[in-house]
Design a protein around this motif. Sequence first.
Motif, PDB file in Angstrom:
ATOM      1  N   GLN A  12      17.119 -23.845 -17.397  1.00 60.69           N
ATOM      2  CA  GLN A  12      18.036 -23.588 -18.104  1.00 60.69           C
ATOM      3  C   GLN A  12      18.344 -21.942 -18.389  1.00 60.69           C
ATOM      4  N   VAL A  13      16.858 -21.478 -17.884  1.00 58.06           N
ATOM      5  CA  VAL A  13      16.901 -19.835 -18.180  1.00 58.06           C
ATOM      6  C   VAL A  13      17.573 -19.564 -16.226  1.00 58.06           C
ATOM      7  N   VAL A  14      17.278 -20.315 -15.673  1.00 64.10           N
ATOM      8  CA  VAL A  14      17.450 -19.827 -14.438  1.00 64.10           C
ATOM      9  C   VAL A  14      19.305 -19.690 -14.539  1.00 64.10           C
ATOM     10  N   ARG A  15      19.565 -20.716 -15.054  1.00 58.53           N
ATOM     11  CA  ARG A  15      20.873 -20.848 -14.972  1.00 58.53           C
ATOM     12  C   ARG A  15      21.675 -20.026 -15.930  1.00 58.53           C
ATOM     13  N   GLU A  16      21.083 -19.742 -16.727  1.00 60.80           N
ATOM     14  CA  GLU A  16      21.519 -18.021 -17.604  1.00 60.80           C
ATOM     15  C   GLU A  16      21.342 -17.000 -16.526  1.00 60.80           C
ATOM     16  N   ASN A  17      20.852 -16.902 -16.684  1.00 61.55           N
ATOM     17  CA  ASN A  17      20.735 -15.442 -15.653  1.00 61.55           C
ATOM     18  C   ASN A  17      21.195 -15.782 -13.875  1.00 61.55           C
ATOM     19  N   VAL A  18      22.058 -16.524 -13.507  1.00 65.14           N
ATOM     20  CA  VAL A  18      22.555 -16.344 -12.723  1.00 65.14           C
ATOM     21  C   VAL A  18      24.736 -16.613 -13.262  1.00 65.14           C
ATOM     22  N   GLU A  19      24.659 -17.151 -14.554  1.00 61.18           N
ATOM     23  CA  GLU A  19      25.794 -17.668 -15.066  1.00 61.18           C
ATOM     24  C   GLU A  19      26.023 -15.963 -15.959  1.00 61.18           C
ATOM     25  N   ASP A  20      25.170 -15.675 -16.659  1.00 65.61           N
ATOM     26  CA  ASP A  20      24.787 -14.250 -17.584  1.00 65.61           C
ATOM     27  C   ASP A  20      25.051 -12.895 -17.091  1.00 65.61           C
ATOM     28  N   LEU A  21      23.839 -13.315 -15.975  1.00 63.85           N
ATOM     29  CA  LEU A  21      24.077 -11.578 -15.215  1.00 63.85           C
ATOM     30  C   LEU A  21      23.951 -11.190 -13.820  1.00 63.85           C
ATOM     31  N   ASP A  22      24.649 -12.642 -13.480  1.00 63.15           N
ATOM     32  CA  ASP A  22      25.127 -12.877 -11.927  1.00 63.15           C
ATOM     33  C   ASP A  22      24.141 -12.438 -11.392  1.00 63.15           C
ATOM     34  N   MET A  23      23.059 -13.238 -11.065  1.00 64.43           N
ATOM     35  CA  MET A  23      22.267 -12.849  -9.830  1.00 64.43           C
ATOM     36  C   MET A  23      22.234 -13.959  -8.781  1.00 64.43           C
ATOM     37  N   ALA A  24      21.511 -13.755  -8.084  1.00 65.22           N
ATOM     38  CA  ALA A  24      21.518 -14.965  -7.039  1.00 65.22           C
ATOM     39  C   ALA A  24      20.459 -15.860  -7.546  1.00 65.22           C
ATOM     40  N   LEU A  25      20.953 -17.152  -7.086  1.00 65.45           N
ATOM     41  CA  LEU A  25      20.172 -17.843  -7.514  1.00 65.45           C
ATOM     42  C   LEU A  25      17.771 -17.828  -6.990  1.00 65.45           C
ATOM     43  N   GLU A  26      17.886 -16.995  -6.026  1.00 71.07           N
ATOM     44  CA  GLU A  26      16.363 -17.035  -6.031  1.00 71.07           C
ATOM     45  C   GLU A  26      15.863 -15.809  -6.797  1.00 71.07           C
ATOM     46  N   GLU A  27      16.660 -14.063  -6.992  1.00 72.66           N
ATOM     47  CA  GLU A  27      16.442 -13.888  -7.807  1.00 72.66           C
ATOM     48  C   GLU A  27      16.478 -14.081  -9.691  1.00 72.66           C
ATOM     49  N   ALA A  28      17.192 -15.151  -9.724  1.00 65.61           N
ATOM     50  CA  ALA A  28      16.946 -15.628 -10.799  1.00 65.61           C
ATOM     51  C   ALA A  28      15.752 -16.427 -11.319  1.00 65.61           C
ATOM     52  N   ALA A  29      15.997 -16.934 -10.133  1.00 69.53           N
ATOM     53  CA  ALA A  29      14.563 -17.940 -10.372  1.00 69.53           C
ATOM     54  C   ALA A  29      12.881 -17.082 -10.467  1.00 69.53           C
ATOM     55  N   GLU A  30      12.800 -15.437 -10.151  1.00 66.34           N
ATOM     56  CA  GLU A  30      12.024 -15.453  -9.606  1.00 66.34           C
ATOM     57  C   GLU A  30      11.998 -14.304 -11.388  1.00 66.34           C
ATOM     58  N   ASP A  31      13.084 -13.931 -11.364  1.00 72.39           N
ATOM     59  CA  ASP A  31      13.307 -13.509 -12.377  1.00 72.39           C
ATOM     60  C   ASP A  31      12.148 -14.057 -13.772  1.00 72.39           C
ATOM     61  N   ALA A  32      12.463 -15.356 -13.383  1.00 73.28           N
ATOM     62  CA  ALA A  32      12.364 -16.462 -14.772  1.00 73.28           C
ATOM     63  C   ALA A  32      10.839 -16.432 -14.835  1.00 73.28           C
ATOM     64  N   ILE A  33      10.421 -16.417 -13.760  1.00 69.99           N
ATOM     65  CA  ILE A  33       8.994 -16.581 -13.244  1.00 69.99           C
ATOM     66  C   ILE A  33       8.376 -15.649 -13.888  1.00 69.99           C
ATOM     67  N   GLN A  34       8.830 -14.443 -13.483  1.00 65.62           N
ATOM     68  CA  GLN A  34       8.077 -12.836 -14.187  1.00 65.62           C
ATOM     69  C   GLN A  34       8.365 -13.048 -15.853  1.00 65.62           C
ATOM     70  N   GLN A  35       9.420 -13.594 -16.033  1.00 62.14           N
ATOM     71  CA  GLN A  35       9.076 -13.883 -18.184  1.00 62.14           C
ATOM     72  C   GLN A  35       7.915 -14.792 -18.288  1.00 62.14           C
ATOM     73  N   PHE A  36       8.450 -16.055 -17.845  1.00 63.02           N
ATOM     74  CA  PHE A  36       7.166 -16.839 -18.506  1.00 63.02           C
ATOM     75  C   PHE A  36       5.928 -16.354 -18.500  1.00 63.02           C
ATOM     76  N   LYS A  37       5.456 -15.721 -17.141  1.00 65.19           N
ATOM     77  CA  LYS A  37       4.307 -15.792 -16.794  1.00 65.19           C
ATOM     78  C   LYS A  37       4.232 -14.220 -18.075  1.00 65.19           C
ATOM     79  N   ALA A  38       4.723 -13.413 -18.125  1.00 58.92           N
ATOM     80  CA  ALA A  38       4.880 -12.653 -19.160  1.00 58.92           C
ATOM     81  C   ALA A  38       4.008 -12.926 -21.380  1.00 58.92           C
ATOM     82  N   GLN A  39       4.364 -14.304 -20.890  1.00 60.87           N
ATOM     83  CA  GLN A  39       4.599 -15.340 -22.828  1.00 60.87           C
ATOM     84  C   GLN A  39       3.484 -15.915 -21.975  1.00 60.87           C
TER      85      GLN A  39
END
Length: 455
Positions: A12-39
């Motif tokens: 869901q976080v990956v989809r939100e990154n793609v739809e809301d932030l207009d990220m590429a799929l790979e970039e959206a997944a990497e951003d989600a990984i960094q978010q969750f690791k930070a938490q």
Amino acid sequence: MALAISQESFDQVVRENVEDLDMALEEAAEDAIQQFKAQGVDLGNIITNPIMRKEAEEELRSCLTRLADIKSGDLKEHDFESDLQIIRKWCDKGIQFRLLAGSLGAYSILINILNQFLDVDQKNLLILKTLNSLMTGYPDLLDDVGVESLISIISTSKTVATLAAALQFMQTCCLKHEKNRQRFANKEIHDIISSLLAHPNCSDFLVEICDVIKALTLDDDIREQISRAHEHARLMAVKNLCTLCELLGKHKNDTDIVPHILGALSAIVVRNEFCEKVDEAGGIIHILDILASHPDIERVNSQCLRMIKVLAGNDDVKSHLMHSGASPLLLAAMSRHKGSSLISSAGCSCIAALALRSPENAQILVDNGAADALVDALKIHKNGNIQRVACLAIRNLVSRNKQLCKIFISLGVEDLLNSVDKSACWDEAKAALRDLGCTVKLDEPFTGKGIKLKN
């Protein structure tokens, strides 16, 4: 403790990154990984590559759909094997893919097919291997239907390969899962093991039998407050202890099988009388023969030493061990394998057990070189667990035989004990220093508040 999330939450976080932030799929997944690791989220159970996840889900769903439609009599051999191979391919990639397959109903479908072909060993073998891949590290899927199917195969199959695969699957189901162990115990698994040990081709799957015995006697499920590991071990020992001792003597020159038999025996000798039964069955003679015959094989030596430590829990058996020559053999093994953490740990534990409450044994052990062996272990190994058992061994050797203290002091043991890993074994080190007569500061965690107590 690390936080955990579901695969759906990550997606869901990956989809939100793609739809809301207009990220590429790979970039959206990497951003989600960094978010969750930070938490502080553990992503070990998550498929973080969305492309691979999509490919895995499509292939698994397609295979499982075809397998779900299989009926007795219309099986296409090629498709059957190919689909099972694809499932194994994905499951072997990691726990995250096994969780995905489980969520798609893989377990129920495979068990249904297994029940359709219970009397066809070749097909059972492939299904069992696939189930084993699916449930490695993920034994929660097992249910009563699966237990019944597995017991039926083990009780009736005549094919060695199928029996071995079924036993491997049973071991997988028992690891870190107390309820599964109890399910098998309730099906009189100790009696089934007895019949397997009497099988004419028992040697071909003896390793798997021993591994199942060990798995059934574990207490490794942190989710359960109460374990029946001791009761499982007792039942297994009552039925199979003497048989395993006979098999140990029969296979004592087979260095592939011997460690597994010794491991199984160590797991089920949980009572004083079981130590005596091993002795009466000739177990001590077999163990010492193995130790003398295979001095260079680390795994064999470590299992022999572990078994000696277990048997030394009985004072009469301990005396027999010492009179049979266990002391020089175990110290020779420690000397030959100084750099081995397995041998050092098992050897120090042996010395501690053999010397406990026995100044005569302590004298014999030191005469055979126990002091040098323990000092070498403390010098070479910085592992806290090895240091702990070495400290216990030193304490047991000198606590009732003070004449031995000067031997340890002359070897410089005081400095070694003061430099151990204090977080792992400082209490044991201080106890050893105290019994050696060395200077040691004993902390008083509570000395009172100076207020008189009223009656």
